[in-house]
Enzyme design. Structure first.
Site, short mmCIF file in Angstrom:
data_model
loop_
_atom_site.label_atom_id
_atom_site.label_comp_id
_atom_site.label_asym_id
_atom_site.label_seq_id
_atom_site.Cartn_x
_atom_site.Cartn_y
_atom_site.Cartn_z
N ASP A 168 -23.44 -27.33 -8.09
CA ASP A 168 -22.55 -27.24 -6.94
C ASP A 168 -23.30 -27.56 -5.65
OD1 ASP A 168 -20.11 -26.74 -5.65
OD2 ASP A 168 -20.50 -24.60 -5.45
N HIS A 251 -16.64 -33.42 -5.12
CA HIS A 251 -15.71 -32.34 -5.44
C HIS A 251 -14.34 -32.88 -5.84
CE1 HIS A 251 -18.62 -29.35 -4.02
NE2 HIS A 251 -17.83 -28.45 -4.58
N HIS A 254 -14.73 -33.86 -9.39
CA HIS A 254 -14.65 -32.61 -10.15
C HIS A 254 -13.20 -32.23 -10.39
CE1 HIS A 254 -13.57 -28.34 -9.89
NE2 HIS A 254 -14.59 -28.12 -10.71
N HIS A 268 -17.74 -24.91 -12.79
CA HIS A 268 -17.46 -25.73 -11.61
C HIS A 268 -18.65 -26.64 -11.25
CE1 HIS A 268 -16.07 -26.58 -7.47
NE2 HIS A 268 -17.31 -26.30 -7.09
#
Length: 359
Positions: A168, A251, A254, A268
């Site tokens: 992350d 992101h 993702h 995540h």
């Protein structure tokens, strides 16, 4: 347009930090945690509050950050006339604590027991329905008042969670660069600041310098200087850097991969790490920089290919659906310094996979 940087009021980190939680709170506090976390932390918290002669009330968090659960916790804290809300544990517990503090207009202390994302520092709560499905976001007017990270507790958590936090955090530097280059807004509605840029850069440098060493310590459940540095990078440097610098393609990619059931087992940060590689190909980074990121991912165990993401047989139609979801209106991929299409994202994903599969 104004530049804005936003951060928690105080960030505390160290071995045994939870043993001084009473002194940092200084008032009668409402502590919420799930049963497991309560079992490993209650005695230390209770002792700490006794040492400073302050009251503490404990409440078990039932596992879902829903409006019903937050209302229940809110009523319990109000009944006890508590003056601070303290959340101890993982993501949903901490989000619930933020929400309770917001509705009761009380200061909030966040005490993560893992370092798997940068969310503890952010001014955001994610609400779910009681059945676990997504409800809505609650954007808060400010970040938590205190973040307290006990390095020893986090060292004892599964090492995969720390690695996911590194994944992350890995995106922060590259996404902030995109926002700066495109003059895009950060997550608090302003333009990125030099401070946000500096934190994002330091986050990346810390990962490269200490990530492997931190993993070695985490695998043995011991706290070292490197692990301490990575906990700060995963939590504070990434959290404040991203919130004040902005998000980009990693992101969004993702988010695109969340539509594939083959990827549902991933954390995540594991999906974000592959999204970072795809972003670097999308933005045509120099090969030596792509290699640095990819080899780091390989060394710590973050996925660099679709196969490592759980996609054993590549269906190009499904990958195009991922690309389309990544480019949905409102996605942060549109902070890229040029117009991005699903075809561009598809090409970046397939190229990242080709490169990652060769390592």
């Amino acid at each position: 347009m104004e530049q804005i940087i936003q951060s928690p009021g105080k960030y505390i980190q160290g071995i045994g930090a939870i043993e001084k939680i009473g002194a940092h709170a200084g008032v009668k506090s409402f502590v919420l945690a799930d049963e497991f976390v309560m079992g490993i932390t209650r005695e230390k918290i209770e002792k700490s509050f006794k040492e400073v002669k302050e009251e503490v009330v404990f409440e078990i968090f039932k596992g879902e950050c829903s409006k019903n659960e937050v209302k229940r916790l809110e009523e319990a804290a109000k009944t006890e006339k508590c003056k601070m809300v303290i959340g101890v544990g993982g993501g949903k517990t901490l989000d619930a604590a933020k929400a309770v503090g917001y509705f009761l207009k009380l200061p909030v202390m966040i005490v993560p027991t893992i370092a798997s994302t940068d969310s503890p520092c952010t001014a955001l709560t994610v609400f779910y329905h009681d059945d676990g499905t997504f409800d809505e976001y609650l954007f808060l007017p400010h970040n938590p008042d205190i973040i307290l990270m006990d390095t020893d507790i986090i060292a004892k958590a599964p090492s995969r969670l720390l690695v996911a936090g590194m994944g992350d955090a890995l995106a922060t530097y590259f996404e902030v660069k995109s926002c700066v280059n495109s003059n895009s807004l950060n997550l608090v509605g302003g333009l990125p600041t030099k401070g946000g840029e500096a934190l994002a850069r330091l986050c990346f440098e810390t990962l490269m310098e200490d990530g492997e060493k931190a993993l070695m310590a985490a695998e043995k459940k011991v706290a070292t200087k490197a692990l301490n540095n990575i906990i700060e990078a995963n939590t504070y440097l990434s959290g404040v850097g991203a919130e004040s610098g902005g998000l980009g393609a990693a992101h969004s990619i993702h988010n695109g991969f969340t539509i594939l059931k083959e990827c549902h087992h991933l954390y995540h940060g594991e999906k974000v790490a592959f999204g970072t590689l795809a972003q670097m190909f999308l933005e045509n980074y120099p090969m030596d920089e792509i290699e640095e990121v990819a080899y780091f991912c390989k060394r710590v165990g973050l996925p660099v290919s679709l196969e490592e993401m759980g996609i054993k047989e590549i269906d190009e139609e499904k990958i195009m659906e991922v690309a389309k979801a990544s480019c949905a209106p409102g996605e942060t991929i549109h902070n890229t310094p040029f117009k991005v299409t699903p075809e561009d994202v598809f090409a970046a994903i397939m190229t990242a996979d080709n490169f990652g599969s060769s390592l």
